[in-house]
Design a protein around this motif. Sequence first.
Motif: not given
Length: 136
Positions: A17-40
């Motif tokens: 649940t905490a991981v899911g909330h964290l992922q939603k918060a990160i995704a809402a931060g405005g960073v390019d999803p491709k960049l987030l995926a590379l970092v992940h």
Amino acid sequence: MENRLKNKNTNNRDVWTAVGHLQKAIAAGGVDPKLLALVHLRVSQINSCSACVYAGVAGAKKAGETDETDETDERLHNVAAWREAPFYTDAERAALELAEAATRLQDGGGPARQPPRCHRRSPRPLRHCAAPGQAS
């Protein structure tokens, strides 16, 4: 490669649940999803989490890193060697370097223990490393 995560309690609902909330918060931060995926993907490689690497590749493809072009395929295959590979922008390199440093805090820094990219002599210093009018 030794697994960096000693206690993977995959059955704990509170953790997921905490991981899911964290992922939603990160995704809402405005960073390019491709960049987030590379970092992940890179952090998953460092942590030796096979399921996470699989999810990282799937997430990168969902974000637009597809196998349709040779360069995109090369980007996914070379993220572990991003320092030497020519496929990444300066912003992606900065994000990957920061992610590696944060992931390896317990190790005392990144694998090469190099100073941040902006402090190395480079013909193209990163914009965020020095204030306007200052040398980086």
